[in-house]
Write an enzyme that holds these catalytic residues in place. Structure first.
Site, PDB file in Angstrom:
ATOM      1  CG  ASP A  87      13.742  21.304  11.640  1.00  0.00           C
ATOM      2  OD1 ASP A  87      13.875  21.619  12.686  1.00  0.00           O
ATOM      3  OD2 ASP A  87      13.540  21.012  10.825  1.00  0.00           O
ATOM      4  CB  CYS A 129      -0.423  19.854  28.369  1.00  0.00           C
ATOM      5  SG  CYS A 129       0.014  19.672  26.866  1.00  0.00           S
ATOM      6  CB  CYS A 133       2.188  12.528  19.624  1.00  0.00           C
ATOM      7  SG  CYS A 133       3.680  13.367  18.849  1.00  0.00           S
TER       8      CYS A 133
END
Length: 386
Positions: A138, A192, A247
């Site tokens: 991260d 997607c 989301c």
């Protein structure tokens, strides 16, 4: 044994060990520069979409060799985390609660992933004493998602999260760079398609288009800044204290997915969904005791306290008025005084109005005065003739 067979055998040994230490998914990729990603990041910067939390050097973000000289391979790992809170406490009048995003439930994932990567690094060096290994989670220079996508872990969805076929996007990611020439995996073809649910569901329209995020508008980012949240976004924060899952929650690929195989990620309901009012009076010691092991604590208590004030305004919690008045009058931090003033205007009532009028005559900070006047303007709006 041929050279390629030898490195394939090494790769399989790494995969087996990763499973042994509780890594849910692992993938391998070449350490070539991320050319397309760099082009996207340049455009992203030009449009002002960065959050400011990223590594500023775009070369470092896209050229693995800048992090490890002689890097030949990237190893991506994923750990799945829970999406459901068991027996969540109820939020009700007089005892309203905020919510932390799922990525902040349980023990800070940075520590958990670093420990796994450390074990994996040690094992690789045991297999290959000449191996050089660099790990990052991260906060490293490389994009975890770009590495994971190249390593065949999943695809980066329109919500900018990495979506894995097995775990959806409920995964934490980390990676290793190494000078070993390990055979790469094939990227996942799935995507997607025509689905645009996350883009449409984003509370602030931060998902500008599929796969592009204006971080300056993203609720998750806004909950972490230390300054005033721009007024047009305050109502959108709702009762979120840290992060935003919208989301991910609406994504069809996440439907029905919940993972509890890592006890360290199991949330304490009182931390994941804490009472709002006690947050306003919490000292540093108490904050560290309650939230110190969560990734939500990295920015300190001020953003969470400011977000708690916005949540009380969202609920129009009249029982919070005396505490908000006290903060507006006495807190040394302008962001807390000003946000409390704005919240008092939103909640309304004679006590709040009288306190705002009094504070207007006494407040020295221009920023806070502006918030006091905004708070008072809400009373004018409610008394305007129809």
């Amino acid at each position: 044994m041929t050279t390629s067979a030898y490195w394939e055998q090494t790769k399989q040994a790494i995969i087996a060990y990763a499973k042994e230490i509780g890594i849910d998914k692992i993938g391998f990729a070449s350490a070539d520069p991320f050319v397309e990603l760099k082009e996207r990041l340049v455009a992203h910067r030009e449009k002002g979409y960065e959050s400011g939390f990223e590594e500023p050097d775009l070369e470092k973000r896209t050229v693995p060799e800048r992090s490890l000289s002689g890097a030949k391979s990237l190893i991506s790992i994923a750990l799945a985390y829970p999406s459901k809170l068991e027996n969540p406490p109820k939020s009700e009048p007089g005892a309203y609660r905020g919510i932390l995003s799922r990525s902040a439930w349980g023990t800070d994932y940075h520590h958990v992933l670093r420990d796994k990567l450390q074990l994996l690094s040690a094992y690789i060096k045991q297999l290959e004493p000449a191996a050089e290994v660099e790990s990052m989670v991260d906060t490293g220079a490389l994009s975890d998602r770009a590495v994971a996508e190249r390593a065949g872990m999943g695809w980066v969805g329109k919500n900018c999260a990495l979506i894995t076929p097995e775990y959806g996007s409920w995964v934490y990611l980390g990676e290793l760079l190494t000078n070993l020439p390990l055979p790469p995996d094939t990227p996942v073809e799935e995507g997607c398609g025509d689905c645009n649910i996350c883009v449409e569901a984003c509370p602030t329209g931060a998902l500008v288009q599929g796969g592009q995020l204006d971080a300056q508008k993203c609720v998750s980012y806004l909950t972490q800044v230390k300054d005033f949240i721009p007024e047009q976004y305050r109502a959108k924060i709702g009762n979120r204290l840290y992060g935003c899952d919208t989301c991910q929650m609406v994504c069809p690929k996440n439907r029905g997915k919940h993972f509890s195989q890592h006890p360290e990620f199991s949330p304490d309901p009182e931390v994941a969904k804490p009472l709002l009012l006690p947050l306003l009076t919490m000292g540093n010691k108490e904050f560290k005791e309650k939230f110190g092991t969560s990734s939500a604590s990295w920015r300190g208590k001020k953003p969470i306290q400011r977000n708690a004030i916005l949540a009380l305004a969202h609920f129009k919690d009249r029982s919070a008025v005396p505490e908000l008045i006290r903060l507006m009058e006495n807190d040394p931090r302008p962001v807390i005084r000003g946000t409390a003033a704005w919240a008092l205007g939103k909640i309304g009532g004679e006590e709040a109005k009288a306190a705002l009028i009094e504070a207007e005559g006494r407040e020295q900070s221009a920023e806070v005065l502006e918030e006091i006047r905004k708070g008072l303007s809400f009373f004018e709006e409610t008394t305007l003739p129809r």
